[in-house]
Design an enzyme around this catalytic site. Structure first.
Site, mmCIF file in Angstrom:
data_model
loop_
_atom_site.group_PDB
_atom_site.id
_atom_site.type_symbol
_atom_site.label_atom_id
_atom_site.label_comp_id
_atom_site.label_asym_id
_atom_site.label_seq_id
_atom_site.Cartn_x
_atom_site.Cartn_y
_atom_site.Cartn_z
ATOM 1 N N ASP A 135 5.808 -1.127 2.731
ATOM 2 C CA ASP A 135 4.930 -0.251 4.119
ATOM 3 C C ASP A 135 4.960 0.592 4.645
ATOM 4 O OD1 ASP A 135 2.068 0.283 5.527
ATOM 5 O OD2 ASP A 135 2.949 -1.116 7.293
ATOM 6 N N ASP A 173 -1.312 -2.817 -1.166
ATOM 7 C CA ASP A 173 0.184 -1.685 -1.655
ATOM 8 C C ASP A 173 0.458 -1.864 -1.977
ATOM 9 O OD1 ASP A 173 -2.830 -0.788 0.121
ATOM 10 O OD2 ASP A 173 -1.297 -0.749 2.271
ATOM 11 N N ASP A 324 -6.082 -3.840 14.058
ATOM 12 C CA ASP A 324 -5.353 -2.064 12.845
ATOM 13 C C ASP A 324 -3.845 -2.276 12.827
ATOM 14 O OD1 ASP A 324 -6.849 -2.387 11.075
ATOM 15 O OD2 ASP A 324 -8.304 -1.529 11.657
#
Length: 349
Positions: A135, A173, A324
């Site tokens: 991330d 991701d 989020d």
């Protein structure tokens, strides 16, 4: 991943359930709280019931967690006599959503969820999100401490799955951050090796389907992605996932997926439709549009009946109603956000 890398105006939203919540949920599920009923009304015919059952197997084979966060919110509203909001949150609670396996006790977590799904004669849907250097130092930064720790973690997940029917969404991701320059160059070769190894290890389980994550319609192109996906092991995976935790419409995601599929051996794919009912948010600061954007809506309900042989399923991979990040009035990433969940349900078509 929750509200992760958001450069160049991409709409990025992702999600992770904390390990403690998962472990607690798994323990409750193993105690036998799953149900096959529809649970729409109380037994006396009045009010909205808090019970949550399974979807028809022919339409959607995935397991509905009867003790998930949305289900608990339904129960809380029912206890307060708030039938209106209970009915709205039921739109989320009665659908199968992915279980995100945390870094601690992966074998126990995975075993708990897959056994609960098998007990209900349904398939488990899991997300593995623990790659090292995850991330890009954003809200969900972290992951396994190194490659060996990750390999051990994957091995424990696989052991927890056993021979039970399970679909895995592998490392949202992780490939994309190799392509967009977010992950430092010195970690690239290791990450490719770890992803290939994860696919190979998981595919040793006889009833496990693995979809390697491939981003979304607004972030990189099939031309930029297909070689990295090949290096990451797409040939040995069952397919790939698109739009995880994002908002791009299903039609756009289908077009993106098909163009990418043509470059990776015509692999099928799944689409995350959990919050794409109104498409991406395009107002305000583009760098913040990924985080709890207003006016979004639940998308198509999870199903394997997509009408397209390349699109294996519409899935709710992102867990609707979880924040989020601490933006736009929301709690920290991964926490339940009842107000936002109500908005998603209220705006759903």
């Amino acid at each position: 991943m929750y509200g992760s890398y958001s450069g160049r105006g991409r709409f990025r939203v992702t999600g992770r359930v904390r390990a403690g919540a998962i472990a607690a949920g798994a323990a409750l599920l193993l105690s036998g709280c799953s149900s096959d009923g529809d649970g729409d009304r109380d037994s006396d015919g009045g009010g909205v019931s808090a019970s949550i059952g399974q979807r028809p197997k022919a339409e959607d084979p995935y397991w509905v967690n009867p003790d998930g966060r949305a289900a608990r919110q339904v129960a809380a509203y029912v206890d307060k006599g708030d039938d209106k909001n209970a009915a709205l949150i039921r739109k989320i609670a009665e659908q199968p959503v992915a279980e995100w396996i945390g870094p601690d006790t992966p074998e126990e977590q995975t075993k708990g969820f897959t056994e609960a799904a098998a007990k209900a004669d349904r398939d488990a849907l899991l997300v593995l999100y623990n790659i090292p250097h995850r991330d890009c130092d954003q809200f969900s930064k972290g992951g396994a401490s190194d490659g060996n720790a990750y390999r051990e973690w994957i091995d424990k997940v696989a052991k927890g799955i056993g021979d039970r029917r399970t679909t895995v969404i592998l490392e949202p991701d992780a490939v994309l951050h190799l392509v967009d320059g977010c992950t430092p160059d010195q970690f690239h070769e290791e990450r490719y090796d770890l992803l290939r190894g994860a696919v190979q290890r998981l595919k040793q389980q006889p009833a496990t389907t693995v979809h390697l994550d491939a981003g979304n319609a607004g972030w990189q192109t099939p031309d930029a992605l297909f070689e990295p996906l090949q290096r990451a092991g797409i040939a040995e995976a069952d397919g790939f996932s698109v739009n995880v935790s994002n908002f791009y419409p299903t039609a756009a995601s289908t077009d993106f997926g098909k163009r990418l599929s043509a470059k990776v051996g015509n692999k099928p794919f799944v689409i995350d439709t959990s919050r794409n009912g109104n498409g991406p948010y395009t107002k305000g600061d583009p760098s913040e549009n990924w985080c709890n954007p207003p006016g979004r809506a639940l998308g198509e309900r999870p199903t394997t009946k997509t009408g397209d042989p390349l699109v294996k399923a519409y899935l709710w991979i992102k867990r609707p109603g979880e924040s989020d990040g601490d933006c736009k009035g929301g709690p920290k990433a991964g926490d339940w956000y009842a107000e936002y969940a109500l908005g998603l349900a209220r705006n759903a078509r």
